[in-house]
Every structure is written in C-alpha cells, then in structure tokens.
Scaffold this motif. Structure first.
Motif, PDB file in Angstrom:
ATOM      1  N   VAL A 194      10.942 -19.220  -0.280  1.00 55.97           N
ATOM      2  CA  VAL A 194      12.129 -19.418   0.536  1.00 55.97           C
ATOM      3  C   VAL A 194      13.087 -20.295  -0.266  1.00 55.97           C
ATOM      4  O   VAL A 194      12.747 -21.418  -0.632  1.00 55.97           O
ATOM      5  N   ASN A 211       6.216 -24.283   8.321  1.00 54.04           N
ATOM      6  CA  ASN A 211       7.653 -23.997   8.295  1.00 54.04           C
ATOM      7  C   ASN A 211       7.994 -22.907   7.294  1.00 54.04           C
ATOM      8  O   ASN A 211       8.794 -22.013   7.581  1.00 54.04           O
ATOM      9  N   THR A 212       7.379 -22.956   6.107  1.00 58.78           N
ATOM     10  CA  THR A 212       7.653 -21.949   5.072  1.00 58.78           C
ATOM     11  C   THR A 212       7.186 -20.576   5.509  1.00 58.78           C
ATOM     12  O   THR A 212       7.913 -19.585   5.362  1.00 58.78           O
ATOM     13  N   GLY A 250      11.526 -13.730   8.777  1.00 59.83           N
ATOM     14  CA  GLY A 250      12.602 -13.109   8.007  1.00 59.83           C
ATOM     15  C   GLY A 250      12.219 -11.743   7.480  1.00 59.83           C
ATOM     16  O   GLY A 250      13.052 -10.821   7.455  1.00 59.83           O
ATOM     17  N   ALA A 310      18.259 -23.737   3.006  1.00 58.07           N
ATOM     18  CA  ALA A 310      17.537 -24.641   3.903  1.00 58.07           C
ATOM     19  C   ALA A 310      17.998 -26.081   3.698  1.00 58.07           C
ATOM     20  O   ALA A 310      18.165 -26.838   4.662  1.00 58.07           O
ATOM     21  N   SER A 354      13.027 -27.701   9.373  1.00 58.76           N
ATOM     22  CA  SER A 354      13.795 -27.219   8.224  1.00 58.76           C
ATOM     23  C   SER A 354      13.209 -27.655   6.888  1.00 58.76           C
ATOM     24  O   SER A 354      13.613 -27.144   5.845  1.00 58.76           O
ATOM     25  N   ARG A 396      15.602 -21.866  12.790  1.00 60.37           N
ATOM     26  CA  ARG A 396      15.030 -20.643  12.210  1.00 60.37           C
ATOM     27  C   ARG A 396      15.853 -19.421  12.606  1.00 60.37           C
ATOM     28  O   ARG A 396      16.069 -18.518  11.791  1.00 60.37           O
ATOM     29  N   ILE A 454       9.419 -19.097   8.514  1.00 59.84           N
ATOM     30  CA  ILE A 454      10.715 -18.590   8.066  1.00 59.84           C
ATOM     31  C   ILE A 454      10.542 -17.305   7.262  1.00 59.84           C
ATOM     32  O   ILE A 454      11.294 -16.333   7.433  1.00 59.84           O
ATOM     33  N   SER A 455       9.547 -17.271   6.386  1.00 57.73           N
ATOM     34  CA  SER A 455       9.339 -16.101   5.525  1.00 57.73           C
ATOM     35  C   SER A 455       8.889 -14.882   6.315  1.00 57.73           C
ATOM     36  O   SER A 455       9.430 -13.786   6.149  1.00 57.73           O
ATOM     37  N   TYR A 515      19.023 -19.445  10.537  1.00 57.29           N
ATOM     38  CA  TYR A 515      18.691 -19.206   9.128  1.00 57.29           C
ATOM     39  C   TYR A 515      18.430 -17.718   8.884  1.00 57.29           C
ATOM     40  O   TYR A 515      18.959 -17.116   7.952  1.00 57.29           O
ATOM     41  N   ILE A 516      17.614 -17.109   9.739  1.00 58.63           N
ATOM     42  CA  ILE A 516      17.204 -15.715   9.535  1.00 58.63           C
ATOM     43  C   ILE A 516      18.348 -14.756   9.839  1.00 58.63           C
ATOM     44  O   ILE A 516      18.639 -13.833   9.062  1.00 58.63           O
TER      45      ILE A 516
END
Length: 313
Positions: A244, A87-88, A95, A249, A261, A173, A91-92, A176-177
């Motif tokens: 993140v 997940n980390t 992003g 989050a 999440s 995601r 997202i990273s 979030y992004i």
C-alpha cells in the motif's frame, strides 16, 4: 560412436553462437535495459543486509554489528504489529475486491458504445484522473469534505449536522479506496479495452445473426476473451497486496484517524527516515516483501492449477 557424441554439443554451441551473431542488433538493444535493471533493481539489494545489522552510519553496512533476526523479532513483538498488519491488509483486500471489477465493467461498457466519437470522449474524461498528482487528489478530498466544505453544507441542509470525514477513523478506508478507484479505474481499463478491440469480428457477426443480445455477447464472447488478462491482473494485484503506497495514506493521516491510517509503509517511512533507525525499518520492509512474494507464488500456483483443470475439461 564417441566421435559423434562429442561433435553433437559442438554443433549445438555453434548454432547458438550463429543465432546470437545473426540477431546481434537485438542483443545490443537489450543491453541498456539490462544494465539499468541491474543498477537500479539488483545492486540495491545489497542494502538488505541492514535488516540483519545494528546499523551505524559511521561504520557502514559491513562494519556495523550483526544482530541476526533481532530486528524482525522486535517488530513482531511490538504492540504496533497487529495494528499495522490489520490496517494494511484491510486497505489492500478491500481495495482489491472493490477495485478489481470496475475497470472491467468500464471496458465492457465502452466496447458496446455505438458512437466511436462519444467513446473517445468518455475515454479521455475517464483516463484524466490517473494523471492528477496524489497531493492534488488528497487536497481535493480535504477541500470538498472539510467541515465547512460544499459536501458538508449539502448534508447540513438535509440532516442539520455536519460529518468530520477527514478526522473520523470510520471514514478513512472508505475515502482511501473510493478515491483510488475513481483515480485509477479509467487507466486500468485500457488493457481490457485493447483486448476487446482484438476480438474476432466473425464471432460478433455470428452472434448478431443468431440474435444474441448484449448480455449474451458479453458472457460468451467478451468475458472469455478477457479471462487471461483478468487472471494475470489478479495475480499481480495479490502479489502487491501488502504494498500500500505510503504517499496517499501519509497525506490523509491526521492525529484523529491515526489508529486506522497507520500502515506498514508509513511506519517504515517514519521509523527509517524520520527516526533514523535504518536497520529496524529495513527489517520491517523486508518482512513486508517476503509476505508479498509468498502470496504471489501461492496465487500463481492456484491460477495455473485452475487453468490446467479447465484445459483438461
């Protein structure tokens, strides 16, 4: 001969002290920042020892039992490890890929606006979201994307059904992004805009005289000027790829989207502050930091090699 060799280091030492004495006011100005850095950045590193301890608040850090790398092994062997890491990283990385180029494109667009008046207005509008609190941004997401919100009302008139954006894991995601890009794109373009403002006017005039259109001017003048800043920004972005922020989050988390999440930073917050397992949470945070440092050094080496190869050409 020996006399000249011994006198040379003395002259060098004297010249250094003379230089320091001559610029002593600059060193005085350096002290407050140096002290603040030591107090708030280096002294707290003493707490890293918690990662190797079975911490007991009554005994303190030094009095707690030493467990070595047991906390790290416990985290790596835990069933949540693969989910948290995945997940980390997703997202990273998403992003970074999606959010790296919009500020550059925005800066290039603003740079070629003819009207300075409209340029300043657009800059003010685009920079403003950066100063909105994350709590307000997430509140706006929940308000606009709620089941009975305006966006779902519009979707229902077209499709006849509503979408549970904030509880469906498939949309977490993306929201979030994209919301992060919207909020930070304008402010992130400041550095690129300032760099383009310092491009030599002679190059621009020469391009006009040669009949170069906007695309040619961007490719042969603007992008080469932005390249060093782009490399630095990319290195810094990769160096923080595991960092993140937990605030956004955590605020966007619901019981339904938790499988996608829950990231390392929110996990550290829950285990450390809510459950009180300080040693284990410190180990997880230190693991996160070590990966960041490794990525930063690797990308920095690659960037230096690429720059050296280009210089050789």
């Amino acid at each position: 001969m020996k006399k000249s060799q011994t006198s040379k280091p003395k002259r060098i030492t004297q010249s250094k002290w003379e230089f320091i004495k001559q610029h002593r006011m600059l060193y005085y100005m350096l002290f407050p920042g140096l002290i603040l850095t030591l107090v708030f950045k280096y002294f707290p590193m003493y707490g890293i020892l918690l990662a190797f301890k079975d911490y007991n608040p009554l005994r303190g850090i030094m009095g707690s039992e030493w467990v070595g790398v047991e906390n790290f092994v416990q985290f790596i062997d835990s069933p949540n490890f693969s989910m948290l890491l995945e997940n980390t990283l997703k997202i990273s990385i998403y992003g970074l890929i999606l959010g790296f180029f919009p500020p550059i494109l925005l800066a290039l667009s603003l740079n070629h606006l003819i009207s300075t008046k409209w340029k300043k207005r657009f800059q003010l509008i685009l920079y403003a979201p950066n100063f909105i609190s994350l709590v307000i941004v997430v509140g706006m997401l929940f308000m606009f994307l709620a089941a009975d919100g305006p966006i779902n009302g519009f979707i229902e008139t077209i499709t006849g059904s509503r979408i549970t954006f904030m509880t469906d894991p498939n949309y977490f995601r993306t929201l979030y992004i994209l919301s992060g890009i919207w909020q930070g794109m304008g402010w992130a373009s400041v550095l690129y805009t300032a760099t383009l403002a310092n491009v030599s006017q002679d190059l621009i005039d020469a391009a006009h005289m040669d009949g170069a259109n906007i695309l040619y001017r961007i490719w042969y003048i603007d992008l080469p000027a932005l390249r060093p800043i782009m490399v630095i920004q990319f290195i810094l972005s990769v160096g923080g790829i595991m960092n993140v922020g937990y605030e956004k989050a955590f605020l966007m988390q619901t019981s339904m989207n938790l499988p996608v999440s829950e990231i390392i930073s929110t996990y550290v917050y829950k285990v450390g502050l809510q459950m009180g397992d300080y040693g284990y949470s410190t180990a997880v945070g230190l693991f996160n930091t070590v990966i960041n440092v490794i990525l930063l050094l690797a990308v920095n080496m690659i960037a230096n090699k690429v720059n050296n190869d280009d210089a050789a050409l």
